[in-house]
Design a protein around this motif. Structure first.
Motif, short mmCIF file in Angstrom:
data_model
loop_
_atom_site.label_atom_id
_atom_site.label_comp_id
_atom_site.label_asym_id
_atom_site.label_seq_id
_atom_site.Cartn_x
_atom_site.Cartn_y
_atom_site.Cartn_z
N GLU A 63 34.49 33.46 7.48
CA GLU A 63 33.64 33.53 8.67
C GLU A 63 33.37 32.12 9.22
O GLU A 63 33.47 31.88 10.42
CB GLU A 63 32.33 34.24 8.34
N ALA A 64 33.04 31.18 8.33
CA ALA A 64 32.80 29.80 8.76
C ALA A 64 34.08 29.18 9.32
O ALA A 64 34.05 28.46 10.33
CB ALA A 64 32.28 28.97 7.59
N LEU A 65 35.20 29.46 8.69
CA LEU A 65 36.49 28.93 9.15
C LEU A 65 36.82 29.46 10.55
O LEU A 65 37.21 28.70 11.43
CB LEU A 65 37.59 29.29 8.16
N ASN A 66 36.65 30.75 10.76
CA ASN A 66 36.93 31.33 12.07
C ASN A 66 36.02 30.75 13.15
O ASN A 66 36.46 30.47 14.26
CB ASN A 66 36.78 32.85 12.04
N PHE A 67 34.74 30.53 12.82
CA PHE A 67 33.83 29.96 13.80
C PHE A 67 34.21 28.51 14.11
O PHE A 67 34.17 28.09 15.28
CB PHE A 67 32.38 30.04 13.32
N GLN A 68 34.57 27.74 13.10
CA GLN A 68 34.94 26.35 13.34
C GLN A 68 36.24 26.24 14.14
O GLN A 68 36.40 25.31 14.93
CB GLN A 68 35.04 25.58 12.03
N ILE A 69 37.15 27.17 13.95
CA ILE A 69 38.36 27.19 14.78
C ILE A 69 37.98 27.49 16.23
O ILE A 69 38.50 26.87 17.16
CB ILE A 69 39.38 28.22 14.23
N PRO A 118 27.76 35.27 16.20
CA PRO A 118 27.77 36.18 17.36
C PRO A 118 29.09 36.17 18.13
O PRO A 118 29.45 37.16 18.74
CB PRO A 118 26.64 35.68 18.24
N PHE A 119 29.78 35.07 18.10
CA PHE A 119 31.09 35.01 18.76
C PHE A 119 31.99 34.10 17.93
O PHE A 119 31.59 33.02 17.51
CB PHE A 119 31.01 34.49 20.20
N ALA A 120 33.15 34.59 17.64
CA ALA A 120 34.15 33.81 16.90
C ALA A 120 35.48 34.51 17.07
O ALA A 120 35.56 35.73 17.05
CB ALA A 120 33.78 33.70 15.43
N ILE A 121 36.51 33.72 17.21
CA ILE A 121 37.86 34.26 17.26
C ILE A 121 38.28 34.47 15.81
O ILE A 121 38.40 33.51 15.05
CB ILE A 121 38.83 33.29 17.97
N ARG A 122 38.46 35.70 15.41
CA ARG A 122 38.76 36.00 14.02
C ARG A 122 40.26 35.96 13.76
O ARG A 122 40.94 36.98 13.76
CB ARG A 122 38.15 37.33 13.64
N LEU A 123 40.76 34.75 13.56
CA LEU A 123 42.18 34.56 13.29
C LEU A 123 42.50 34.82 11.82
O LEU A 123 43.57 35.29 11.49
CB LEU A 123 42.60 33.15 13.66
N ILE A 124 41.57 34.48 10.93
CA ILE A 124 41.74 34.68 9.49
C ILE A 124 41.02 35.97 9.13
O ILE A 124 39.82 36.10 9.34
CB ILE A 124 41.13 33.50 8.69
N LYS A 125 41.76 36.92 8.61
CA LYS A 125 41.14 38.22 8.27
C LYS A 125 41.19 38.48 6.79
O LYS A 125 41.94 38.04 6.06
CB LYS A 125 41.84 39.33 9.02
#
Length: 125
Positions: A63-69, A118-125
């Motif tokens: 989750e942190a990784l997706n938000f930082q991306i 609240p918003f993040a591109i979820r590239l890592i699932k």
């Protein structure tokens, strides 16, 4: 089922409480995103992704990784828009949003709550 139904992944089901060590590492993962960007969440995720005992920590690091991306993409867009001046004005706003949400996520993770930005591109699932 269409592609938009999975846009925001729900938190993992509670399988008991997360150990204090995992909660502390998740706090560190979320907070270091303020300074290091996606480096620390990526390292923690890569180290723990195959360990089923660290499922909660793995989820929080993803989750942190997706938000930082997502924040990185925001900085790239601001840099491109800096040529028309608006990007220079938006860059502090992106930094402030990153700061606030990373602190909120770190506090929730330290409580053992699986936080979702609240918003993040979820590239890592």
């Amino acid at each position: 089922m269409n592609e938009f139904e999975n846009a925001t992944a729900p938190p993992p089901p509670p399988a008991g409480t997360a150990p204090q060590e995992d909660r502390t590492v998740a706090l560190i993962v979320h907070l270091t995103g303020i300074v290091t960007g996606f480096i620390v969440p990526l390292i923690i995720w890569l180290v723990n992704k195959d360990n089923p005992a660290k499922a909660w920590l793995n989820d929080q690091s993803k989750e942190a990784l997706n938000f930082q991306i997502t924040v990185f993409f925001g900085y790239v867009i601001c840099w491109v828009l800096a040529f028309v001046i608006i990007g220079g004005l938006l860059m502090p706003l992106v930094w402030l949003v990153n700061l606030v949400f990373c602190i909120l996520a770190g506090l929730k993770a330290n409580e053992g709550v699986a936080y979702r930005y609240p918003f993040a591109i979820r590239l890592i699932k």
